[in-house]
Design an enzyme around this catalytic site. Structure first.
Site, PDB file in Angstrom:
ATOM      1  CG  ASP A  91      -1.876   1.174   1.239  1.00 47.66           C
ATOM      2  OD1 ASP A  91      -2.940   1.045   0.623  1.00 47.66           O
ATOM      3  OD2 ASP A  91      -1.554   2.211   1.852  1.00 47.66           O
ATOM      4  CG  ASN A  99      -4.156  11.421  -6.170  1.00 50.47           C
ATOM      5  OD1 ASN A  99      -3.423  11.558  -7.139  1.00 50.47           O
ATOM      6  ND2 ASN A  99      -4.831  10.310  -5.946  1.00 50.47           N
ATOM      7  CG  ASP A 108      -3.142   8.797 -12.817  1.00 53.11           C
ATOM      8  OD1 ASP A 108      -3.638   8.293 -11.795  1.00 53.11           O
ATOM      9  OD2 ASP A 108      -3.829   9.299 -13.729  1.00 53.11           O
ATOM     10  CG  ASP A 134      -3.446   3.760  -2.248  1.00 53.22           C
ATOM     11  OD1 ASP A 134      -4.468   3.048  -2.134  1.00 53.22           O
ATOM     12  OD2 ASP A 134      -2.972   4.411  -1.304  1.00 53.22           O
TER      13      ASP A 134
END
Length: 213
Positions: A91, A99, A108, A134
């Site tokens: 993770d 973000n 991304d 993610d």
């Protein structure tokens, strides 16, 4: 499929030549059009197959592929005996903050970079999977605990390099579970690895703060 079209085309050309003794121009044009159409169909099939197995963003395997593959891998292990399968849930720490701070395009790119790191650190025969959002999943058949630790250490080293390239401080939380040692049930095995990952993430939050600079 394009190969099949080519073989069919060659067969028809040879057949026409032996029957008629010459080659009609219209026939040749039709035959060429046939092979080009067959090639195009084959290409579209290859693309469809790729995206049925791979995640479009990161180019690693997708969740659907590995959920179909896992029962087959475990069945093979059961038949051979004394073999194992290790799952690593990976993770990205504080990914929402990345973000929110830098935008989704940067997020991304971070995911793509991390998928590249994971692929560079696995062995031939292992799988890297975009598990969702993610989170990634590494599926590693017949890897002992020492080799698993070595893999994780390698990931950390490569992650530091990726952090420098991206000019971000990246961190991963990883949970590990092994079949059949931890469980003989796929869902339970994934849950164990996920719980261990979550414990690792909580420990990091308690002990230090990850900042993005």
């Amino acid at each position: 499929m394009s190969i099949l079209a080519l073989i069919s085309w060659l067969f028809l050309i040879i057949y026409y030549y032996f029957v008629h003794g010459n080659m009609d121009k219209v026939y040749v044009v039709v035959a060429v059009a046939y092979i080009l159409f067959g090639w195009w169909l084959g290409k579209q099939y290859d693309i469809a197959m790729f995206y049925s197995e791979k995640d479009s963003l990161t180019q690693v395997y997708n969740r659907r592929f590995i959920l179909d593959m896992l029962p087959k891998l475990l069945s093979k292990i059961d038949r051979r005996k004394k073999e194992s399968l290790t799952l690593l849930i990976v993770d990205v720490d504080r990914f929402k903050e990345i973000n929110d701070t830098y935008g989704h395009n940067k997020g991304d790119f971070v995911l793509k970079s991390i998928s590249d790191v994971l692929r560079a650190c696995i062995r031939e025969g292992d799988f890297v999977v975009r598990w969702g959002g993610d989170e990634f999943l590494i599926v590693a058949p017949n890897v002992d605990k020492k080799s698993t630790v070595t893999m994780i250490n390698h990931i950390e080293v490569q992650l530091k390099e990726a952090s420098r390239n991206l000019q971000l401080t990246l961190s991963l939380s990883i949970g590990v579970a092994t079949y059949p040692e931890d469980s003989t049930n796929i869902d339970e095995l994934i849950k164990i690895a996920d719980n261990k990952m979550y414990v690792s993430k909580l420990a990091k939050r308690r002990n230090s703060e990850v900042t993005f600079t």
